[in-house]
Write an enzyme that holds these catalytic residues in place. Structure first.
Site, PDB file in Angstrom:
ATOM      1  N   CYS A   1      22.119 -22.313  -6.663  1.00  0.00           N
ATOM      2  CA  CYS A   1      23.035 -21.420  -5.958  1.00  0.00           C
ATOM      3  C   CYS A   1      24.492 -21.816  -6.214  1.00  0.00           C
ATOM      4  CB  CYS A   1      22.677 -21.373  -4.470  1.00  0.00           C
ATOM      5  SG  CYS A   1      23.120 -19.792  -3.752  1.00  0.00           S
TER       6      CYS A   1
ATOM      7  N   HIS B   1      16.971 -20.002  -4.606  1.00  0.00           N
ATOM      8  CA  HIS B   1      16.622 -21.358  -4.158  1.00  0.00           C
ATOM      9  C   HIS B   1      15.153 -21.649  -4.459  1.00  0.00           C
ATOM     10  CE1 HIS B   1      20.222 -22.163  -1.585  1.00  0.00           C
ATOM     11  NE2 HIS B   1      20.323 -20.857  -1.705  1.00  0.00           N
TER      12      HIS B   1
ATOM     13  N   GLU C   1      13.684 -24.332  -4.249  1.00  0.00           N
ATOM     14  CA  GLU C   1      13.155 -25.367  -3.342  1.00  0.00           C
ATOM     15  C   GLU C   1      12.401 -24.797  -2.147  1.00  0.00           C
ATOM     16  OE1 GLU C   1      16.303 -24.507  -3.640  1.00  0.00           O
ATOM     17  OE2 GLU C   1      17.473 -24.812  -1.811  1.00  0.00           O
TER      18      GLU C   1
HETATM   19  N1  GLN Z   1      28.646 -20.115  -1.308  1.00  0.00           N
HETATM   20  C1  GLN Z   1      27.932 -19.475  -2.350  1.00  0.00           C
HETATM   21  C2  GLN Z   1      27.649 -18.013  -2.060  1.00  0.00           C
HETATM   22  O1  GLN Z   1      27.708 -17.591  -0.930  1.00  0.00           O
HETATM   23  C3  GLN Z   1      26.633 -20.218  -2.635  1.00  0.00           C
HETATM   24  C4  GLN Z   1      25.657 -20.193  -1.499  1.00  0.00           C
HETATM   25  C5  GLN Z   1      24.580 -21.230  -1.624  1.00  0.00           C
HETATM   26  O2  GLN Z   1      24.723 -22.212  -2.340  1.00  0.00           O
HETATM   27  N2  GLN Z   1      23.506 -21.062  -0.872  1.00  0.00           N
HETATM   28  O3  GLN Z   1      27.360 -17.271  -2.956  1.00  0.00           O
END
Ligand code: GLN
Length: 536
Positions: free
Chosen positions: A384, A510, A512
């Site tokens: 992310c 994600h 994970e």
């Molecule tokens: N802050 C970034 C976004 O909102 C990444 C979010 C994250 O790492 N879960 O896109």
């Protein structure tokens, strides 16, 4: 309500006794006997969900496939049981009150005073029994967050007290988890806090059926007898839960102690066979016997709190087991990484994982880590914000866009390589408004990720507002950073990988959240595999 039976798990004496792990372990044992099981968590705080909580407050926010932002215990439930949970598996006081207040405004209670009992307790009961209403489960385990005696927990305790009679005594069992502290001065385990905590439950009208006692030392038979006598439970319903080196051992310990058998007995369910735990035991044996150490740097800004990256750490552990290595994870604080010390900070690792996150604190360190991994050909997994940092780094240092950035960090850039998603532009409220939950991702033929998954289409979970800006995709692809995963419906970039690198992958989703003991995640498996290859 069908034939579903309910196990309520409460905790006493202190928090952090591991109710989530005990619930997940019991769930695993019952499931391994052939019962259909799910687990639910009730959280007494007033936030509607933990999505608005800083990880320092409450650890990681776990995201389900249906897009719910939930308590990290749901991660344990999914990892232990290899099931999918949903919004219905996590209920908070905020959510309960929100429903009741909405009903009040609609006029559903017209003429009545709306009160904790019965209106709040009825809503709690509705949420608990909702999971069982479709007859999908034989047994539902409901973990009540917090500690008995807390003001916030009272309505939950009252609701489950009522449920024992609503559902029938034979359909409900109360498991209470407490601490038996060891006083080193007198070399004694003390049962008084347990007695007091059971007394508190009794004051609320609940007599626990089973006691699980967390302790650092073995409980003697005499001590168990004493607890049974003072707390009014059967001797074999006093279960010990001793500290172990890995959480994955707890189901087997609970089996040895007979927790599952006792719960089945109390629920008047005839035992069918013994638990089928062959795969679990195999996993545990490999976990304990793997010797070769693979060192992974987890670069993030919440590193002070172990629980902030729970699912990532567990996913790395699962992947280590499959690869027969011991994964040693070191958290490296992204705020401490500078151009001068980045080599010294990262050179000892066989793989670098840049963690998710929000806001600009620590971003520079994450970008430097991505650069280090790219230039030194160290296996890299960016999740992310981790992907977004790798994209910014590539844009600045390979494509030569010196001002490249994410519009989350600055608006003063001609190269917003990461930009707010179109659908996010009008969003002002923070709670539950990100792009959340499962979306499909099409994998590029011949890419590293397609090779890892051995699939063309996958479904992965999201939690973000920003995305890769497709205006720049051509420049990236021409220079060796390709979009190897794309959302087939809207063209959003889901995965990027570098072609001139042994294993450099960044995911907007994600992975994970989808790694379980029995099904470790392909991206973590191949990341660790490439880290092993990196050691030579
Ligand atoms: N802050 C970034 C976004 O909102 C990444 C979010 C994250 O790492 N879960 O896109």
């Amino acid at each position: 309500m069908g034939n579903t039976k309910y196990v309520f798990v409460t905790g006493g004496v202190t928090s952090s006794l591991g109710k989530g792990i005990i619930s997940a372990s019991l769930g695993r044992l019952l499931q391994a006997r052939g019962y259909r099981v799910t687990i639910q968590k009730l959280d007494p705080y007033i936030n509607v969900d933990p999505g608005t909580l800083n990880p320092y407050e409450h650890g990681e926010c776990y995201v389900t496939d249906d897009g719910a932002e939930t308590d990290l215990d749901l991660g344990h439930y999914e990892r232990f049981l290899d099931i999918q949970t949903s919004q219905a598996n996590n209920v908070t006081t905020g959510r309960i009150y929100q429903s009741v207040i909405n009903k009040e405004r609609r006029g559903d209670y017209l003429g009545k005073t709306v009160q904790v009992i019965p209106h709040i307790t009825d809503e709690i009961k509705r949420r608990i029994t909702l999971l069982g209403s479709k007859d999908e489960y034989d047994i539902i385990i409901t973990e009540i967050g917090g500690t008995v005696g807390d003001i916030e927990s009272l309505p939950y305790i009252e609701a489950v007290r009522q449920l024992r009679w609503d559902l029938g005594e034979e359909n409900v069992v109360f498991v209470h988890l407490t601490l038996v502290p060891y006083l080193s001065a007198s070399r004694e385990l003390k049962t008084k806090p347990t007695q007091h905590s059971v007394k508190v439950l009794l004051e609320s009208g609940i007599q626990p059926d089973v006691l699980v006692l967390r302790a650092e030392h073995e409980l003697t038979r005499d001590l168990r007898k004493k607890v049974a006598l003072f707390c009014n439970v059967q001797l074999d319903a006093v279960i010990q839960s001793i500290d172990v080196s890995t959480i994955y051992e707890v189901p087997l310990l609970m089996q040895e102690e007979g927790l599952d058998v006792m719960v089945l007995k109390k629920l008047k369910i005839a035992e069918k066979g013994s638990p089928e735990l062959k795969d679990w035991k195999e996993f545990l044996n490999k976990l304990k016997s793997s010797e070769e150490e693979i060192r992974i740097a987890l670069v993030g800004k919440y590193v002070e709190l172990y629980d902030a990256y729970k699912s990532i750490m567990e996913s790395l552990t699962h992947a280590g087991v499959i690869n027969r290595v011991k994964v040693k994870i070191t958290c490296v604080h992204s705020e401490m990484i500078t151009p001068e010390n980045v080599t010294e900070k990262l050179e000892r690792y066989h793989g670098i994982l840049v963690a998710p996150g929000f806001g600009d604190r620590g971003v520079d360190g994450k970008i430097l880590s991505a650069k280090y991994a790219r230039e030194n050909k160290v296996p890299f997994l960016g999740i992310c914000l981790g992907l977004q940092c790798a994209v910014i780094e590539f844009a600045r240092n390979v494509l030569g866009y010196a001002d490249a950035s994410s519009t989350e960090m600055t608006n003063i850039t001609k190269h917003p390589v990461i930009d707010l998603m179109e659908e996010q532009k009008g969003v002002t409220e923070k709670g539950g408004t990100m792009r959340l939950g499962g979306y499909t991702c099409a994998l590029k033929k011949g890419s590293r990720v397609q090779e890892a998954y051995q699939l063309d289409l996958v479904r992965e979970r999201h939690r973000h507002r920003y995305e890769f800006n497709n205006d720049f995709l051509e420049a990236f692809e021409q220079n060796g950073m390709i979009a190897s995963g794309i959302n087939p419906e809207n063209g959003l970039v889901e995965i990027m990988e570098q072609t001139d690198h042994p294993w450099f992958v960044g995911t907007q989703f994600h992975p994970e959240y989808r790694s379980t003991v029995l099904n470790p995640h392909p991206l973590f498996i191949t990341f660790i595999k490439s880290a092993i290859e990196y050691t030579g």
